[in-house]
Write a protein that holds these residues in place. Structure first.
Motif, PDB file in Angstrom:
ATOM      1  N   LEU A  59      -7.046  18.410  -9.811  1.00  0.00           N
ATOM      2  CA  LEU A  59      -5.605  18.285  -9.657  1.00  0.00           C
ATOM      3  C   LEU A  59      -5.192  18.895  -8.324  1.00  0.00           C
ATOM      4  N   TYR A  60      -4.244  18.245  -7.653  1.00  0.00           N
ATOM      5  CA  TYR A  60      -3.694  18.810  -6.434  1.00  0.00           C
ATOM      6  C   TYR A  60      -2.294  18.254  -6.211  1.00  0.00           C
ATOM      7  N   VAL A  61      -1.540  18.903  -5.342  1.00  0.00           N
ATOM      8  CA  VAL A  61      -0.169  18.496  -5.051  1.00  0.00           C
ATOM      9  C   VAL A  61      -0.152  17.736  -3.732  1.00  0.00           C
ATOM     10  N   ASP A  62       0.117  16.429  -3.795  1.00  0.00           N
ATOM     11  CA  ASP A  62       0.172  15.601  -2.585  1.00  0.00           C
ATOM     12  C   ASP A  62       0.517  14.178  -2.995  1.00  0.00           C
ATOM     13  N   ASP A  63       0.919  13.381  -2.018  1.00  0.00           N
ATOM     14  CA  ASP A  63       1.114  11.942  -2.224  1.00  0.00           C
ATOM     15  C   ASP A  63      -0.171  11.263  -1.759  1.00  0.00           C
ATOM     16  N   PRO A  64      -1.003  10.772  -2.662  1.00  0.00           N
ATOM     17  CA  PRO A  64      -2.317  10.263  -2.259  1.00  0.00           C
ATOM     18  C   PRO A  64      -2.265   8.949  -1.483  1.00  0.00           C
ATOM     19  N   ASP A  65      -1.304   8.101  -1.811  1.00  0.00           N
ATOM     20  CA  ASP A  65      -1.245   6.767  -1.205  1.00  0.00           C
ATOM     21  C   ASP A  65      -0.122   6.717  -0.169  1.00  0.00           C
ATOM     22  N   LYS A  66      -0.383   7.335   0.975  1.00  0.00           N
ATOM     23  CA  LYS A  66       0.645   7.395   2.018  1.00  0.00           C
ATOM     24  C   LYS A  66       0.820   6.055   2.738  1.00  0.00           C
ATOM     25  N   ASP A  67      -0.126   5.144   2.577  1.00  0.00           N
ATOM     26  CA  ASP A  67      -0.046   3.842   3.245  1.00  0.00           C
ATOM     27  C   ASP A  67       0.722   2.806   2.432  1.00  0.00           C
ATOM     28  N   SER A  68       1.255   3.210   1.300  1.00  0.00           N
ATOM     29  CA  SER A  68       1.946   2.248   0.433  1.00  0.00           C
ATOM     30  C   SER A  68       3.374   1.984   0.883  1.00  0.00           C
ATOM     31  N   GLY A  69       3.857   2.720   1.877  1.00  0.00           N
ATOM     32  CA  GLY A  69       5.233   2.527   2.318  1.00  0.00           C
ATOM     33  C   GLY A  69       6.253   3.060   1.342  1.00  0.00           C
ATOM     34  N   GLY A  70       5.855   4.020   0.523  1.00  0.00           N
ATOM     35  CA  GLY A  70       6.784   4.593  -0.453  1.00  0.00           C
ATOM     36  C   GLY A  70       7.091   3.684  -1.615  1.00  0.00           C
ATOM     37  N   LYS A  71       6.198   2.722  -1.882  1.00  0.00           N
ATOM     38  CA  LYS A  71       6.409   1.757  -2.960  1.00  0.00           C
ATOM     39  C   LYS A  71       5.335   1.909  -4.038  1.00  0.00           C
ATOM     40  N   ILE A  72       5.702   1.531  -5.248  1.00  0.00           N
ATOM     41  CA  ILE A  72       4.768   1.493  -6.376  1.00  0.00           C
ATOM     42  C   ILE A  72       4.857   0.121  -7.023  1.00  0.00           C
ATOM     43  N   GLU A  73       3.716  -0.508  -7.221  1.00  0.00           N
ATOM     44  CA  GLU A  73       3.682  -1.809  -7.886  1.00  0.00           C
ATOM     45  C   GLU A  73       3.796  -1.618  -9.408  1.00  0.00           C
ATOM     46  N   VAL A  74       4.585  -2.465 -10.025  1.00  0.00           N
ATOM     47  CA  VAL A  74       4.813  -2.385 -11.472  1.00  0.00           C
ATOM     48  C   VAL A  74       4.485  -3.735 -12.098  1.00  0.00           C
ATOM     49  N   SER A  75       3.827  -3.689 -13.250  1.00  0.00           N
ATOM     50  CA  SER A  75       3.527  -4.905 -14.008  1.00  0.00           C
ATOM     51  C   SER A  75       4.109  -4.741 -15.417  1.00  0.00           C
ATOM     52  N   LEU A  76       5.003  -5.656 -15.784  1.00  0.00           N
ATOM     53  CA  LEU A  76       5.694  -5.582 -17.073  1.00  0.00           C
ATOM     54  C   LEU A  76       5.502  -6.873 -17.846  1.00  0.00           C
ATOM     55  N   ASN A  77       5.163  -6.725 -19.127  1.00  0.00           N
ATOM     56  CA  ASN A  77       5.012  -7.868 -20.024  1.00  0.00           C
ATOM     57  C   ASN A  77       5.641  -7.483 -21.357  1.00  0.00           C
ATOM     58  N   ILE A  78       6.737  -8.142 -21.714  1.00  0.00           N
ATOM     59  CA  ILE A  78       7.491  -7.773 -22.910  1.00  0.00           C
ATOM     60  C   ILE A  78       8.003  -9.020 -23.615  1.00  0.00           C
ATOM     61  N   SER A  79       7.994  -8.983 -24.938  1.00  0.00           N
ATOM     62  CA  SER A  79       8.494 -10.105 -25.747  1.00  0.00           C
ATOM     63  C   SER A  79       9.752  -9.690 -26.485  1.00  0.00           C
ATOM     64  N   LEU A  80      10.756 -10.567 -26.454  1.00  0.00           N
ATOM     65  CA  LEU A  80      11.985 -10.404 -27.229  1.00  0.00           C
ATOM     66  C   LEU A  80      12.117 -11.644 -28.111  1.00  0.00           C
ATOM     67  N   PRO A  81      11.638 -11.600 -29.335  1.00  0.00           N
ATOM     68  CA  PRO A  81      11.533 -12.812 -30.169  1.00  0.00           C
ATOM     69  C   PRO A  81      12.864 -13.383 -30.629  1.00  0.00           C
TER      70      PRO A  81
END
Length: 293
Positions: A59-81
């Motif tokens: 464990l350490y304190v830092d932002d590991p992915d500094k090349d991401s441009g401050g973005k995080i990719e999200v994947s969402l899959n949800i059903s509303l029947p």
């Protein structure tokens, strides 16, 4: 020259004993066989450990992915029947001022239950600041009278997918969440704490993903007009702590050192045991001869 060779031989610490001065015994043969079997067993165990890899985490304190441009990719899959696809939309907002209603990029809606329900699948990015994204009817041109927000979450993941057998983490903590039996008019709040995660393989290549913990609550919310407009909220914040998994293999020199220790130690202990048994046997024979005389 011959004198020099003889002088060199004086440094031989492995002095040889003539065969006619040694005495083979059944006990020695038995101990030798056990010794070889034991060495083979330990050698195979060490070889297995040397070939296999281990995962070390830190464990350490830092932002590991500094090349991401401050973005995080999200994947969402949800059903509303019980909610029509025309009514389903994704809204995104955060503390940097982003407020997007009806996000449609890289997303699709699949009708369910003969068009009465909808399955929403989407991939989008969020900023590395506190915020939320929610599934609602806010982007619909006409609001339904009684929207039904019962749902089933198939997947919610952040960052790159890690397919590593030895790494067990909460990369899809909400996968399989079933709220089909909840109040249809209720809103759902999922409070997420996102933890940056790094995986480094033997070659030194790093992959960046995110784990998250989740807490949830269910409530009925009224708008300023008194109408009930439920939604499914995912409120997130980022942890300053990064978890790093490093794949390692035992160094070759340590493997050789261990094998030498196994062979040398086993033969030494076996020699001591054999010597003790032989000495005791000879002493017993002398005692028996003394009694007979």
């Amino acid at each position: 020259w011959s004198f020099g060779v003889k002088n060199v031989s004086l440094f031989d610490i492995y002095r040889k004993v003539p065969k006619d001065l040694t005495q083979p015994t059944y006990t020695g043969a038995f101990i030798s066989i056990l010794c070889c079997v034991f060495i083979l067993f330990l050698f195979l165990s060490e070889l297995t450990g040397f070939i296999a890899t281990e995962i070390v985490n830190e464990l350490y304190v830092d932002d590991p992915d500094k090349d991401s441009g401050g973005k995080i990719e999200v994947s969402l899959n949800i059903s509303l029947p019980n909610l029509h696809c025309d009514l389903v939309g994704l809204d995104i907002q955060d503390e940097m001022g982003r407020h997007e209603v009806g996000h449609i990029d890289n997303s699709m809606k699949i009708p369910l239950n003969q068009g009465d329900g909808c399955r929403f699948e989407g991939e989008f990015t969020i900023n590395k600041v506190p915020g939320n994204f929610h599934v609602s009817t806010h982007s619909a041109t006409a609001q339904p009278q009684s929207p039904d927000m019962t749902h089933n979450i198939h997947k919610l993941a952040f960052g790159e997918k890690l397919q590593v057998q030895k790494v067990q983490g909460a990369f899809n903590a909400l996968g399989g969440a079933d709220r089909l039996s909840s109040n249809p008019l209720a809103s759902h709040d999922y409070i997420l704490k996102i933890v940056p995660t790094v995986y480094e393989d033997l070659s030194g290549k790093q992959r960046f993903s995110y784990q998250y913990t989740v807490a949830n609550k269910e409530y009925v919310a009224y708008s300023h007009t008194g109408r009930i407009i439920p939604a499914i909220w995912f409120r997130y914040d980022l942890s300053p702590i990064t978890v790093k998994y490093t794949e390692r293999r035992q160094p070759f020199y340590r493997f050789i050192t261990t094998i030498c220790a196994i062979v040398g130690g086993t033969f030494t202990v076996a020699g001591i045991i054999d010597s003790c048994i032989f000495t005791a046997s000879e002493a017993w024979k002398k005692i028996q001869i003394g009694k007979m005389s």
